[in-house]
Design a protein around this motif. Structure first.
Motif, PDB file in Angstrom:
ATOM      1  N   LEU A   3       0.832  -1.258   0.120  1.00 44.73           N
ATOM      2  CA  LEU A   3      -0.090   0.143   0.040  1.00 44.73           C
ATOM      3  C   LEU A   3       0.451   1.601  -0.062  1.00 44.73           C
ATOM      4  CD1 LEU A   3      -2.315  -1.256   2.562  1.00 44.73           C
ATOM      5  CD2 LEU A   3      -3.544  -0.542   0.721  1.00 44.73           C
ATOM      6  N   LEU A  22      -7.138   3.956   3.327  1.00 46.85           N
ATOM      7  CA  LEU A  22      -5.493   3.571   2.806  1.00 46.85           C
ATOM      8  C   LEU A  22      -5.601   3.428   1.405  1.00 46.85           C
ATOM      9  CD1 LEU A  22      -6.426  -0.097   4.237  1.00 46.85           C
ATOM     10  CD2 LEU A  22      -5.091   1.406   5.542  1.00 46.85           C
ATOM     11  N   VAL A  24      -4.125   2.891  -2.516  1.00 48.40           N
ATOM     12  CA  VAL A  24      -3.543   1.548  -3.909  1.00 48.40           C
ATOM     13  C   VAL A  24      -3.021   2.234  -4.361  1.00 48.40           C
ATOM     14  CG1 VAL A  24      -3.896  -0.053  -4.927  1.00 48.40           C
ATOM     15  CG2 VAL A  24      -5.280   0.103  -2.437  1.00 48.40           C
ATOM     16  N   THR A  25      -1.406   2.501  -4.576  1.00 51.94           N
ATOM     17  CA  THR A  25      -1.562   3.017  -5.532  1.00 51.94           C
ATOM     18  C   THR A  25      -1.643   2.871  -7.434  1.00 51.94           C
ATOM     19  OG1 THR A  25       0.783   4.089  -6.618  1.00 51.94           O
ATOM     20  CG2 THR A  25       0.950   1.740  -5.606  1.00 51.94           C
ATOM     21  N   ARG A  47       5.858   2.858   1.531  1.00 58.96           N
ATOM     22  CA  ARG A  47       5.494   1.791   0.927  1.00 58.96           C
ATOM     23  C   ARG A  47       5.320   1.011   2.428  1.00 58.96           C
ATOM     24  NH1 ARG A  47       4.413   3.274  -3.733  1.00 58.96           N
ATOM     25  NH2 ARG A  47       5.587   2.389  -5.739  1.00 58.96           N
ATOM     26  N   LEU A  50       1.185  -5.625   3.869  1.00 56.28           N
ATOM     27  CA  LEU A  50      -0.143  -5.307   4.004  1.00 56.28           C
ATOM     28  C   LEU A  50       0.348  -5.777   5.933  1.00 56.28           C
ATOM     29  CD1 LEU A  50      -3.147  -6.203   4.036  1.00 56.28           C
ATOM     30  CD2 LEU A  50      -2.807  -8.341   3.080  1.00 56.28           C
ATOM     31  N   ILE A  69     -10.786   2.486   1.759  1.00 52.55           N
ATOM     32  CA  ILE A  69      -9.811   1.857   0.638  1.00 52.55           C
ATOM     33  C   ILE A  69      -9.593   2.991  -0.586  1.00 52.55           C
ATOM     34  CG2 ILE A  69      -8.618   0.570  -0.622  1.00 52.55           C
ATOM     35  CD1 ILE A  69     -10.224  -1.794   1.521  1.00 52.55           C
ATOM     36  N   GLY A  71      -7.879   5.466  -3.812  1.00 49.77           N
ATOM     37  CA  GLY A  71      -6.328   5.990  -4.628  1.00 49.77           C
ATOM     38  C   GLY A  71      -5.721   7.133  -5.520  1.00 49.77           C
ATOM     39  N   PRO A  74      -8.234   0.981  -6.635  1.00 46.75           N
ATOM     40  CA  PRO A  74      -8.006   0.173  -5.429  1.00 46.75           C
ATOM     41  C   PRO A  74      -8.725  -0.577  -6.467  1.00 46.75           C
ATOM     42  CG  PRO A  74      -9.530   1.817  -4.478  1.00 46.75           C
ATOM     43  CD  PRO A  74      -9.339   2.155  -5.744  1.00 46.75           C
ATOM     44  N   ASP A  77      -5.650  -3.382  -8.381  1.00 43.63           N
ATOM     45  CA  ASP A  77      -4.340  -4.283  -7.999  1.00 43.63           C
ATOM     46  C   ASP A  77      -4.718  -5.804  -7.274  1.00 43.63           C
ATOM     47  OD1 ASP A  77      -1.910  -3.319  -5.650  1.00 43.63           O
ATOM     48  OD2 ASP A  77      -3.001  -5.531  -5.432  1.00 43.63           O
ATOM     49  N   LEU A  83      -7.007  -7.701   0.360  1.00 41.14           N
ATOM     50  CA  LEU A  83      -6.904  -6.877   1.260  1.00 41.14           C
ATOM     51  C   LEU A  83      -8.353  -7.124   2.179  1.00 41.14           C
ATOM     52  CD1 LEU A  83      -5.742  -4.296   2.455  1.00 41.14           C
ATOM     53  CD2 LEU A  83      -6.559  -2.689   0.661  1.00 41.14           C
TER      54      LEU A  83
END
Ligand code: SF4
Length: 231
Positions: A3, A22, A24-25, A47, A50, A69, A71, A74, A77, A83
């Motif tokens: 993440l 959270l 997400v990239t 970075r 998890l 969650i 981004g 998300p 991924d 997750l």
């Protein structure tokens, strides 16, 4: 899954709940006004493994009421299902932000009861997504995501960032028609101070809408949805 970021507390990212967020990239869209440019490009420097996130969530039991969650996107991924499963196993409700480009992932998350709230962005009328996506058939995925969410998500909202030249009364009405009957449609003003994925987007023009202009959008959308709010 790696993440890109963790925001430990938020009062605004999960409706009605104190949550962490959270990040997400990576993203498959190219929204010129994107405020998370580093995340969208997959270049965010931070970075988190998890396992570190799980340890954090264990330590916040009783304090946090949910996990949001976001981004990036998300659902791109492969680890998103695991997750959500891990977060749910800890007892936390999950809220997912999505651009709607991966209806199959949304279907899986909903059918396995791994998500409690979905917020899907709709950037423009579905037939006019070229400023936001290079995929010429993206409207098909968007339509499938809208249908999946409206038919089976436990709770949801659709959202539009209101920035010129994309959003006006006509385009908002077209978007609202594409989600006719939806439980909630959120109009959110563009934050004109933020840096954008297209660095020139808010330099050569002022894409923000005034408070009066935002108010005038609402009655264009409201007849088509159960609830329309400006946030
Ligand atoms: S605003 Fe657009 S480019 Fe940025 S993360 Fe969201 S969908 Fe991706």
């Amino acid at each position: 899954m790696i993440l890109a970021g963790l925001q430990k507390n938020s009062f605004i990212d999960f409706p009605g709940k104190i949550s962490c967020v959270l990040f997400v990239t990576g993203c498959n869209f190219i929204c010129p006004y994107c405020h998370n440019a580093d995340l969208a490009r997959g270049e965010y420097p931070a970075r988190f493994e998890l396992t570190a996130i799980i340890d954090f969530l264990k330590s916040r039991r009783g304090m946090l009421e949910g996990v949001a969650i976001t981004g990036g996107e998300p659902t791109l991924d492969r680890g998103i299902v695991d997750l959500c499963r891990a977060v749910k196993a800890l007892g936390y409700p999950v809220k997912l932000d999505t651009n709607g480009s991966r209806p199959g992932v949304l279907r899986q998350l909903i059918s396995e009861h791994l998500v409690d709230f979905i917020a899907m962005d709709i950037k423009a009328p579905l037939h006019d997504y070229s400023p936001f996506s290079r995929n010429p058939t993206i409207h098909e995925q968007m339509t499938a995501s809208i249908r999946t969410i409206m038919e089976s998500a436990p709770a949801y909202e659709f959202r539009t960032t209101c920035a010129a030249p994309f959003i006006n009364g006509t385009t908002v009405e077209a978007i609202a028609k594409s989600i006719e009957g939806a439980a909630c449609y959120v109009l959110q003003p563009f934050n004109r101070r933020a840096a954008c994925l297209d660095p020139e987007f808010n330099q050569k023009q002022d894409p923000g809408l005034s408070a009066d202009e935002m108010q005038r959008l609402k009655p264009r959308a409201a007849p088509f949805v159960k609830r329309c709010v400006i946030r």
